[in-house]
Structures are given as C-alpha cells and as structure tokens.
Design an enzyme around this catalytic site. Structure first.
Site, PDB file in Angstrom:
ATOM      1  CB  CYS A 112       0.800  15.343   1.034  1.00  0.00           C
ATOM      2  SG  CYS A 112       0.454  15.590   2.777  1.00  0.00           S
ATOM      3  CG  HIS A 249       3.238  12.032   0.535  1.00  0.00           C
ATOM      4  ND1 HIS A 249       4.078  12.837   1.283  1.00  0.00           N
ATOM      5  CD2 HIS A 249       2.060  11.963   1.236  1.00  0.00           C
ATOM      6  CE1 HIS A 249       3.432  13.244   2.364  1.00  0.00           C
ATOM      7  NE2 HIS A 249       2.224  12.728   2.357  1.00  0.00           N
ATOM      8  CG  ASN A 279       2.798  13.036   5.941  1.00  0.00           C
ATOM      9  OD1 ASN A 279       3.317  13.873   5.197  1.00  0.00           O
ATOM     10  ND2 ASN A 279       1.555  12.637   5.800  1.00  0.00           N
TER      11      ASN A 279
HETATM   12  N1  COA Z   1      -1.699   5.281  19.312  1.00  0.00           N
HETATM   13  C1  COA Z   1      -2.512   4.319  19.779  1.00  0.00           C
HETATM   14  N2  COA Z   1      -3.760   4.154  19.344  1.00  0.00           N
HETATM   15  C2  COA Z   1      -4.201   4.980  18.375  1.00  0.00           C
HETATM   16  C3  COA Z   1      -3.412   6.000  17.859  1.00  0.00           C
HETATM   17  C4  COA Z   1      -2.111   6.144  18.356  1.00  0.00           C
HETATM   18  N3  COA Z   1      -1.286   7.079  17.926  1.00  0.00           N
HETATM   19  N4  COA Z   1      -4.115   6.651  16.917  1.00  0.00           N
HETATM   20  C5  COA Z   1      -5.308   6.064  16.842  1.00  0.00           C
HETATM   21  N5  COA Z   1      -5.366   5.056  17.746  1.00  0.00           N
HETATM   22  C6  COA Z   1      -6.481   4.176  18.024  1.00  0.00           C
HETATM   23  C7  COA Z   1      -7.821   4.714  17.600  1.00  0.00           C
HETATM   24  O1  COA Z   1      -8.321   5.625  18.583  1.00  0.00           O
HETATM   25  C8  COA Z   1      -8.640   3.468  17.517  1.00  0.00           C
HETATM   26  O2  COA Z   1      -9.050   3.111  18.812  1.00  0.00           O
HETATM   27  P1  COA Z   1     -10.524   2.524  19.063  1.00  0.00           P
HETATM   28  O3  COA Z   1     -10.575   1.252  18.255  1.00  0.00           O
HETATM   29  O4  COA Z   1     -10.555   2.325  20.514  1.00  0.00           O
HETATM   30  O5  COA Z   1     -11.457   3.567  18.555  1.00  0.00           O
HETATM   31  C9  COA Z   1      -7.635   2.418  17.035  1.00  0.00           C
HETATM   32  O6  COA Z   1      -6.342   2.976  17.294  1.00  0.00           O
HETATM   33  C10 COA Z   1      -7.754   2.093  15.567  1.00  0.00           C
HETATM   34  O7  COA Z   1      -7.861   3.325  14.868  1.00  0.00           O
HETATM   35  P2  COA Z   1      -7.927   3.351  13.325  1.00  0.00           P
HETATM   36  O8  COA Z   1      -8.114   4.756  12.877  1.00  0.00           O
HETATM   37  O9  COA Z   1      -8.897   2.313  12.853  1.00  0.00           O
HETATM   38  O10 COA Z   1      -6.446   2.842  12.984  1.00  0.00           O
HETATM   39  P3  COA Z   1      -5.845   2.552  11.596  1.00  0.00           P
HETATM   40  O11 COA Z   1      -5.385   1.159  11.509  1.00  0.00           O
HETATM   41  O12 COA Z   1      -6.714   3.080  10.494  1.00  0.00           O
HETATM   42  O13 COA Z   1      -4.530   3.454  11.631  1.00  0.00           O
HETATM   43  C11 COA Z   1      -3.759   5.537  10.769  1.00  0.00           C
HETATM   44  C12 COA Z   1      -4.656   4.843  11.805  1.00  0.00           C
HETATM   45  C13 COA Z   1      -3.932   7.044  10.948  1.00  0.00           C
HETATM   46  C14 COA Z   1      -2.319   5.161  11.036  1.00  0.00           C
HETATM   47  C15 COA Z   1      -4.182   5.090   9.344  1.00  0.00           C
HETATM   48  O14 COA Z   1      -5.562   5.244   9.180  1.00  0.00           O
HETATM   49  C16 COA Z   1      -3.482   5.860   8.296  1.00  0.00           C
HETATM   50  O15 COA Z   1      -2.292   5.771   8.145  1.00  0.00           O
HETATM   51  N6  COA Z   1      -4.216   6.628   7.464  1.00  0.00           N
HETATM   52  C17 COA Z   1      -3.601   7.464   6.464  1.00  0.00           C
HETATM   53  C18 COA Z   1      -3.134   8.713   7.143  1.00  0.00           C
HETATM   54  C19 COA Z   1      -2.235   9.515   6.272  1.00  0.00           C
HETATM   55  O16 COA Z   1      -1.326   8.998   5.702  1.00  0.00           O
HETATM   56  N7  COA Z   1      -2.505  10.820   6.232  1.00  0.00           N
HETATM   57  C20 COA Z   1      -1.727  11.744   5.499  1.00  0.00           C
HETATM   58  C21 COA Z   1      -1.943  11.564   4.041  1.00  0.00           C
HETATM   59  S1  COA Z   1      -1.138  12.773   3.167  1.00  0.00           S
END
Ligand code: COA
Length: 322
Positions: A112, A249, A279
């Site tokens: 990215c 980004h 993304n």
């Molecule tokens: N829909 C519903 N629930 C989801 C889900 C989805 N698409 N994806 C994950 N969950 C669930 C998880 O399984 C977890 O469930 P659990 O508590 O029963 O285990 C719960 O939601 C919380 O997951 P968590 O990973 O703690 O959520 P979060 O608040 O961290 O959000 C992201 C997840 C991926 C949105 C967040 O971590 C994020 O944006 N990270 C950066 C990712 C990114 O930008 N990557 C590219 C960089 S270049």
C-alpha cells in the site's frame, strides 16, 4: 534544485461495483459493521480487467492531461502487489500496451506504500538527470488475492488503478520520507506459489490469500503516519497548517481520523474515497489524487502531502507543491 512536478493524473476502476449488502450474502457481516469500522460502503471488483489494463487506461488519461505522448515518456514505474503474471513485469506490459517505446520500465512492490515508493524513485531519477519525465502508476487487482469467505479481509479491499505523469522542474519543492520494517511482515501477508519441483519431497499445501492482523496494522498505521508526516514537514521547514491537502492511503476512515488528530490538522483537509473504492492498496493514493485534481480541489502552488502505509511493513510520504 531540480525536482518533480505532477503534470497529469488519471484513474481507472472496474465497472462491477460490489456493495456491503452483497457481501452480507457471502460472509457473516453487515453493512452497518463495515461502514462503522472502516467507512467503506462499496468497492469495484475486476470481472475481466487486469492490473495491466487498468494501469494502461489510467496512464492514457494521465498522458492526455499532461499533453504528452507515450513515446515521450522516459520512465514507467508500476507499483503493484497483485500482478497477474510474474513475467514480464506490469510496467513492461503497460509500456507495450500504450506504445511507450522509449521508456525504461520496471515494477515496485511496497504494497500500500507502493505508489509513494515509485514516486520517490521517479524523483531520484529526475533529480539526478537520469530521466526528464516519468509515468508513475499504482494498480491492483486485490480481489484475486482475497479469500471471499474471510470476513476479516474480504470487506476491505477493492481493485483499480491511478497514474501520474511527473516532469522535471527546477523550481518546485519535493521532500520525502520512506521506510520499511520487515520484522513485522507477518502482520499483513499473502503467499505466492510454494516450492514445486522434482526436487521437493512433498507437495506443500498453501492458502494463497491475504492474511491480516487487523489490530496490529491499525496500531502501526496510526502511529507511523503522523511520525513520517512530521518528519517530512520538518525537512520542508513547514507545519501542518501550511499544508492544503493531505492525501493518505485509503485503508480505513478511523485510521485517517486518528492520523489527522495526531498530525494536528482538520479532517476536512483529508479527502476520502474509501466509501466508494475500499482499500485499493498501491492504487488508492493516485486514484484519490486524480479525483481531487479533476474535482478542482487542487490548485497550482498549493502544498500537498501524500502518505501511504501497509504490508512490509512499509511507509512513505511526499510533500510537494501542486
Ligand atoms: N463483519 C462482522 N464482524 C467482523 C468482521 C466483519 N466483516 N470482521 C471481523 N469481525 C469480527 C471479529 O471476528 C471479531 O469478532 P469476535 O469478537 O467474536 O472475535 C470482532 O468483529 C472484532 O474484531 P476486531 O478485529 O477486534 O475488530 P476491529 O475493531 O479491530 O476492526 C478492522 C477490524 C479490520 C476493521 C480493523 O482492525 C482495521 O481496520 N485494521 C486495519 C486494517 C487495514 O487497514 N489494513 C490494510 C492496511 S494497508
């Protein structure tokens, strides 16, 4: 001092739009969850378009705006982490597709952050006189790397391409910072083909999909982006107040809001399009740049910061005058 100036931008998105509602049919998720956690409402998914066709379409538009022919281009850099082919590289395929017969062409993979790494490489080529101009492209087809049964990742990514024509300019400022931390590579990864030959004993199974530790990547981004932006501001002798637009980004709206707070600039200076594109990795910044340009958000002389972050882990920032 000789640096670079962006003289044309272009972008291309696949025609097929996939909404969050459609994803509800594929995995256990909801439109509300995706919007709240990421800001994404829909994304474009390739149904025939490739990294090269998207890149070439974006390149054509950028060249047209710059008033340059393909034959006049000295250097083509394509940033991508999702090429369809190992060989030849995307940049050589784009060169052939657009007829840039005089260009040197190669790919850059910094996920990215790729567009920033490519733009900064172009700056070095132009600054040192190795080239007079460059076509810098970010293009991705992440939909083929995503496990469409993994809700942790399939809701986040999209396909598309963005391009910029850059030309040597003696009067502009251009400052950059970039870096890599390979020791944290496991946070966001995707395997390629496993070893396979008559000399390997067993066939190693592999899951050819993107794996992501979302929270680790989130923490990295909200810390690193303000740091790298601060470093570039310091190099330029400017403050956040002097910057007219921050084009970051487009991974996640919450990351950008947190980064804006730490950088000390209003969110209104951070245009966003992840709502409509998701993304798109190396393509997200040049797509956003093209949108901002074509909407007239960018005015000549304005100070612009671009900043990308992602797998590697990698990060890259550039500050320049539009
Ligand atoms: N829909 C519903 N629930 C989801 C889900 C989805 N698409 N994806 C994950 N969950 C669930 C998880 O399984 C977890 O469930 P659990 O508590 O029963 O285990 C719960 O939601 C919380 O997951 P968590 O990973 O703690 O959520 P979060 O608040 O961290 O959000 C992201 C997840 C991926 C949105 C967040 O971590 C994020 O944006 N990270 C950066 C990712 C990114 O930008 N990557 C590219 C960089 S270049």
């Amino acid at each position: 001092m000789r640096t670079i100036r962006i003289t044309g931008t272009g972008s291309a998105l696949p025609g097929r739009i996939v909404t969050n509602k459609e994803l509800e049919q594929l995995v256990e998720t909801s439109d509300e969850w995706i919007r709240e956690r990421t800001g994404i409402a829909e994304r474009h998914v390739s149904v025939g378009e490739t990294v090269v066709t998207l890149a070439s379409e974006a390149a054509h538009k950028a060249l047209e705006q710059a008033g340059k022919t393909a034959e006049e281009i000295d250097l083509i850099l394509v940033a991508s982490c999702s090429p369809e082919q190992y060989l030849p590289c995307c940049a050589c395929q784009v060169q052939a597709a657009i007829g840039a017969v005089n260009a040197l062409a190669f790919d850059v993979n910094a996920a990215c952050s790729g567009f920033l790494f490519a733009l900064n490489t172009a700056d070095v080529y132009l600054r040192t006189g190795l080239a007079e101009n460059a076509l810098v492209i970010g293009s991705e087809g992440l939909s083929k790397l995503v496990d469409w049964q993994d809700r942790n990742t399939c809701v986040l990514f999209g396909d598309g391409a963005g391009a910029a024509v850059v030309e040597a300019d003696p009067a502009r400022m251009y400052y950059f910072d970039q870096g890599s931390d390979g020791s944290r590579g496991e946070a966001l990864s995707c395997p390629g083909r496993p070893l396979r030959s008559p000399f390997v004993a067993t066939d190693q199974g592999f899951a050819p999909y993107i794996f992501m530790d979302g929270q680790e990547v989130f923490r990295f981004a909200v810390k690193k982006v303000p740091e790298t932006v601060a470093l570039v501001l310091q190099k330029a002798g400017l403050t956040a107040e002097d910057v007219d637009l921050f084009l970051l980004h487009q991974a996640n709206e919450r990351i950008l809001q947190a980064a804006a707070r730490r950088i000390g600039a209003p969110v209104s200076k951070f245009p966003m399009n992840m709502q409509a594109c998701g993304n798109t990795s190396a393509a997200s910044i040049p797509i956003l740049l093209d949108e901002a340009n074509r909407k007239g958000l960018l005015k000549r002389g304005q100070t612009v910061v671009l900043s990308g972050f992602g797998a590697g882990l990698t990060w890259g920032t550039a500050l320049f005058q539009w």
